[in-house]
Write a protein that holds these residues in place. Sequence first.
Motif, short mmCIF file in Angstrom:
data_model
loop_
_atom_site.label_atom_id
_atom_site.label_comp_id
_atom_site.label_asym_id
_atom_site.label_seq_id
_atom_site.Cartn_x
_atom_site.Cartn_y
_atom_site.Cartn_z
N PRO A 156 0.81 -1.22 0.00
CA PRO A 156 0.00 0.00 0.00
C PRO A 156 0.85 1.27 0.00
O PRO A 156 1.86 1.36 0.69
CB PRO A 156 -0.81 -0.12 1.29
CG PRO A 156 0.08 -0.90 2.21
CD PRO A 156 0.86 -1.84 1.34
N THR A 209 -1.86 -1.27 -3.53
CA THR A 209 -3.03 -0.46 -3.16
C THR A 209 -2.59 0.99 -3.05
O THR A 209 -1.70 1.31 -2.27
CB THR A 209 -3.63 -0.92 -1.83
OG1 THR A 209 -3.97 -2.31 -1.91
CG2 THR A 209 -4.87 -0.11 -1.49
N VAL A 250 -3.70 4.90 -2.15
CA VAL A 250 -4.70 5.57 -1.31
C VAL A 250 -4.49 7.08 -1.37
O VAL A 250 -3.38 7.57 -1.16
CB VAL A 250 -4.59 5.11 0.16
CG1 VAL A 250 -5.65 5.79 1.01
CG2 VAL A 250 -4.68 3.59 0.27
N ARG A 272 -11.93 8.29 0.73
CA ARG A 272 -10.65 7.90 0.14
C ARG A 272 -10.89 7.26 -1.23
O ARG A 272 -11.82 6.48 -1.41
CB ARG A 272 -9.91 6.89 1.04
CG ARG A 272 -9.57 7.44 2.42
CD ARG A 272 -8.48 8.48 2.36
NE ARG A 272 -8.15 8.99 3.68
CZ ARG A 272 -8.68 10.07 4.24
NH1 ARG A 272 -9.59 10.75 3.55
NH2 ARG A 272 -8.33 10.47 5.44
N ILE A 304 -9.42 4.67 -3.81
CA ILE A 304 -8.56 3.49 -3.72
C ILE A 304 -8.34 2.89 -5.10
O ILE A 304 -9.29 2.67 -5.86
CB ILE A 304 -9.18 2.42 -2.80
CG1 ILE A 304 -9.55 3.00 -1.44
CG2 ILE A 304 -8.23 1.23 -2.66
CD1 ILE A 304 -8.38 3.46 -0.60
N THR A 321 -6.61 -0.52 -6.76
CA THR A 321 -6.06 -1.84 -6.46
C THR A 321 -5.51 -2.45 -7.74
O THR A 321 -6.15 -2.38 -8.80
CB THR A 321 -7.14 -2.77 -5.88
OG1 THR A 321 -7.71 -2.16 -4.73
CG2 THR A 321 -6.53 -4.11 -5.49
#
Length: 213
Positions: free
Chosen positions: A124, A185, A187, A198, A200, A202
Amino acid sequence: MKIRQVIGVLCILTAIVLIGAPFLKYELLEAKSSHVTAQSLTPEKIEQNNKKPAEFDMESIEPPSVMDTVVKEAKADEESVVGQIRIPSVNLDLPILKGTTNENLMAGATTMRENQWMGVGNYPLAGHHMNREDLLFSPVLKVKKGDLIYVTDLTYEYTYSVTKTEVVHENRTDLIENTIEPNITLVTCYNSDDRTKRFIVTGELKETHEYKK
């Protein structure tokens, strides 16, 4: 009369500063993120940086102010750089810094857990969404399914393909937890007016190969 003139000049200067403040902030932030890149370091230095402890203080993160950009360190700290992220489809190219801190977020993308590794489990990264669409992580909001994300530690380059984008509440911390599958990921804030949302991105790992400049 002289006092009035001085006050008048000060008022004019203050107005100029207030009007130009946002532009000054954006220029300084752009300088921070472009001053140091992973490619300016060595693979050995990157590995050394990745082994150092770092701070992950999500609660204290604030949008950067003009004062922050002037007072804080004016470039990315070489001791924190652990890689580089590129998303060619949205013209994003930023250093990756270890540790989610206000200082690191003003310079590039930041890791979000103490033990995370490119190409292993979930990787992330957090970044600031600014009011200028080409700055820091702002381009992430234009990422689409199927876009390619490249990250490198100068030893290997990892290619991820975007599988999903979504808007979630800030309390979805489960999205940055580790996984068995090799994922990435990204963010960032979805809307500067609503800091509880948020955006996101992926992606799943598609390819790993030796890094070549």
